[in-house]
Design a protein around this motif. Structure first.
Motif, PDB file in Angstrom:
ATOM      1  N   UNK A 122     -66.568  93.554 -47.128  1.00 41.14           N
ATOM      2  CA  UNK A 122     -67.068  94.409 -48.199  1.00 41.14           C
ATOM      3  C   UNK A 122     -68.533  94.131 -48.484  1.00 41.14           C
ATOM      4  N   UNK A 153     -65.457 110.005 -49.023  1.00 43.69           N
ATOM      5  CA  UNK A 153     -66.715 110.733 -49.110  1.00 43.69           C
ATOM      6  C   UNK A 153     -67.486 110.652 -47.796  1.00 43.69           C
ATOM      7  N   UNK A 154     -67.584 109.450 -47.273  1.00 38.30           N
ATOM      8  CA  UNK A 154     -68.312 109.272 -46.015  1.00 38.30           C
ATOM      9  C   UNK A 154     -67.638 110.057 -44.884  1.00 38.30           C
ATOM     10  N   UNK A 198     -73.922 107.492 -55.047  1.00 41.83           N
ATOM     11  CA  UNK A 198     -72.707 107.222 -55.821  1.00 41.83           C
ATOM     12  C   UNK A 198     -72.038 105.934 -55.384  1.00 41.83           C
ATOM     13  N   UNK A 199     -72.228 105.601 -54.111  1.00 38.26           N
ATOM     14  CA  UNK A 199     -71.442 104.502 -53.549  1.00 38.26           C
ATOM     15  C   UNK A 199     -71.926 103.137 -53.995  1.00 38.26           C
ATOM     16  N   UNK A 255     -75.025  99.910 -47.150  1.00 44.60           N
ATOM     17  CA  UNK A 255     -75.266 100.991 -48.083  1.00 44.60           C
ATOM     18  C   UNK A 255     -76.650 100.855 -48.715  1.00 44.60           C
ATOM     19  N   UNK A 292     -64.937 105.975 -51.616  1.00 42.02           N
ATOM     20  CA  UNK A 292     -66.140 105.776 -50.794  1.00 42.02           C
ATOM     21  C   UNK A 292     -65.892 106.244 -49.368  1.00 42.02           C
ATOM     22  N   UNK A 351     -70.504  95.924 -45.973  1.00 44.97           N
ATOM     23  CA  UNK A 351     -70.534  97.351 -46.288  1.00 44.97           C
ATOM     24  C   UNK A 351     -71.590  97.634 -47.338  1.00 44.97           C
ATOM     25  N   UNK A 394     -67.419  97.797 -37.820  1.00 48.87           N
ATOM     26  CA  UNK A 394     -67.401  99.166 -38.332  1.00 48.87           C
ATOM     27  C   UNK A 394     -68.535  99.973 -37.717  1.00 48.87           C
ATOM     28  N   UNK A 450     -58.906  98.287 -44.467  1.00 51.51           N
ATOM     29  CA  UNK A 450     -60.188  97.594 -44.586  1.00 51.51           C
ATOM     30  C   UNK A 450     -60.165  96.556 -45.701  1.00 51.51           C
ATOM     31  N   UNK A 451     -59.449  96.876 -46.752  1.00 51.91           N
ATOM     32  CA  UNK A 451     -59.463  95.999 -47.922  1.00 51.91           C
ATOM     33  C   UNK A 451     -58.285  95.028 -47.914  1.00 51.91           C
ATOM     34  N   UNK A 456     -68.414  97.360 -57.788  1.00 52.62           N
ATOM     35  CA  UNK A 456     -67.188  97.226 -58.589  1.00 52.62           C
ATOM     36  C   UNK A 456     -66.008  96.813 -57.714  1.00 52.62           C
ATOM     37  N   UNK A 457     -65.981  97.353 -56.489  1.00 46.81           N
ATOM     38  CA  UNK A 457     -64.898  96.966 -55.586  1.00 46.81           C
ATOM     39  C   UNK A 457     -64.972  95.474 -55.306  1.00 46.81           C
ATOM     40  N   UNK A 493     -61.237 103.001 -55.587  1.00 46.94           N
ATOM     41  CA  UNK A 493     -62.678 103.230 -55.533  1.00 46.94           C
ATOM     42  C   UNK A 493     -63.195 103.098 -54.099  1.00 46.94           C
ATOM     43  N   UNK A 494     -62.664 102.137 -53.370  1.00 49.81           N
ATOM     44  CA  UNK A 494     -63.076 102.005 -51.977  1.00 49.81           C
ATOM     45  C   UNK A 494     -62.610 103.211 -51.172  1.00 49.81           C
ATOM     46  N   UNK A 503     -63.712  93.608 -58.210  1.00 52.98           N
ATOM     47  CA  UNK A 503     -62.268  93.755 -58.292  1.00 52.98           C
ATOM     48  C   UNK A 503     -61.554  92.856 -57.313  1.00 52.98           C
ATOM     49  N   UNK A 504     -62.029  92.809 -56.094  1.00 57.40           N
ATOM     50  CA  UNK A 504     -61.383  92.002 -55.076  1.00 57.40           C
ATOM     51  C   UNK A 504     -61.500  90.520 -55.392  1.00 57.40           C
ATOM     52  N   UNK A 522     -59.152  89.410 -57.808  1.00 59.29           N
ATOM     53  CA  UNK A 522     -57.817  89.687 -57.299  1.00 59.29           C
ATOM     54  C   UNK A 522     -57.367  88.572 -56.348  1.00 59.29           C
ATOM     55  N   UNK A 577     -70.241 101.763 -56.986  1.00 55.40           N
ATOM     56  CA  UNK A 577     -68.807 101.708 -56.715  1.00 55.40           C
ATOM     57  C   UNK A 577     -68.475 100.496 -55.855  1.00 55.40           C
ATOM     58  N   UNK A 578     -69.267 100.278 -54.831  1.00 50.31           N
ATOM     59  CA  UNK A 578     -68.987  99.157 -53.940  1.00 50.31           C
ATOM     60  C   UNK A 578     -69.106  97.817 -54.678  1.00 50.31           C
ATOM     61  N   UNK A 623     -59.801  99.076 -57.814  1.00 45.03           N
ATOM     62  CA  UNK A 623     -60.838  98.863 -56.801  1.00 45.03           C
ATOM     63  C   UNK A 623     -60.416  99.412 -55.453  1.00 45.03           C
TER      64      UNK A 623
END
Lengths: 174, 174
Positions: free
Chosen positions: B150, A34-35, B125-126, B157, A31, B153, A107, A53-54, B132-133, A27-28, B136-137, B140, B129-130, A24
DNA sequence: ACGTACTTTCATTAATTTTTGAACCTACGC
DNA sequence: GCGTAGGTTCAAAAATTAATGAAAGTACGT
């Protein structure tokens, strides 16, 4: 003499090992990379920001370098960039000279400042240039159509220049 | 037999000579190059657009190549890019197979399409993905702060993704 | 239907941007 | 005040991106 990072097995002092990035986290990073790409910000900078950030706690230089596997130079320059843009802040634990980095709360504000630093200079330089172009065309082979096109362009530019400070107030907040 | 570009001294048929760019043409090119730079569009493309923008009549391939002093390949690719973005159109004089290029009436529409093509894919795409992040977190080392970051974010998006089609309707107009 | 005017393709080259790492600061804890 | 932890600089290497131009299409006027 102190060995800075003793392995837990105690066998030998060696370069510290850092956790590779979890799925993860990767993956972040993707992101943010890309941005950032859209705004022309290099991948290394986006990766650093993503990691901060994470992260639960502020992170230090070595950990950033270690977990991202990048050079000292890149970490230093990346932190400088983010710091200059007001996107990260540092704290220090007392008794240590080491800085610990974390993202600034907003942000949104950060991105706005980034955009500002990219777009404003271009807009500013353009205003007088566009006027000169208009003058040049007029003395030249003036066609109503082209004149109109250029006039419109100039109007846009002026409006953008007026609007910008309203939308994106200059750095004044925490 | 026709020599397409006779030099005025009449000595021999040779490659045609083109006017170098005038001051105001250079200045407009500068403007477009700078703006294009922000969006990561290469200089050659901006130069071509600029030339068409300031021109009274539609221009053909050879003239563009000649006046800008760039290679055939660059002109071809540049025109392709601008065409694909809907930023230029072509007409043909009858009896000639040569295409003559001019800018589409609305630069606004063009820019919007450019932005769209850059930003939308990233946003799309994001979204997953976000998510999933976040997952995941959570499994975790979840910290309320990081989760909140997150989540915010992800909200951004989504909103951007919703708003985009409203602001920037997909290519439907002339 | 042919020939060629006009354009595209794409492997190569050139230019630009990013990263690296060793040398160099600099200030803090001792 | 000294030694070094902690960080910066910057010239050179690596990676990425853009431009070139010869060869290869393509379709149009004849």
């Amino acid at each position: 003499m102190k060995t800075p990072f003793e392995k837990t097995d105690g066998r030998r002092a060696s370069r510290p090992s850092f956790e590779p990035l979890a799925t993860h986290e990767l993956e972040l990073a993707d992101f943010f990379v890309r941005m950032a790409g859209i705004l022309g910000v290099p991948r290394s900078v986006a990766e650093i920001y993503s990691l901060l950030y994470i992260s639960i706690k502020p992170l230090d230089f070595d950990l950033i370098q270690g977990r991202l596997g990048m050079s000292k130079g890149s970490v230093s320059q990346g932190l400088k960039f983010l710091r200059d843009q007001g996107m990260i802040l540092s704290v220090k634990e007392k008794g240590s000279r080491r800085e610990l980095w974390h993202p600034t709360p907003s942000l949104a504000t950060s991105l706005v400042s980034l955009l500002r630093s990219q777009v404003l200079p271009a807009l500013e330089q353009s205003a007088p240039a566009l006027q000169r172009v208009l003058d040049g065309v007029q003395s030249d082979n003036a066609s109503p159509e082209v004149l109109e096109r250029l006039a419109r362009l100039k109007r846009w530019n002026s409006r953008a220049l007026e609007l910008f400070p309203l939308l994106l107030p200059p750095p004044t907040e925490a």
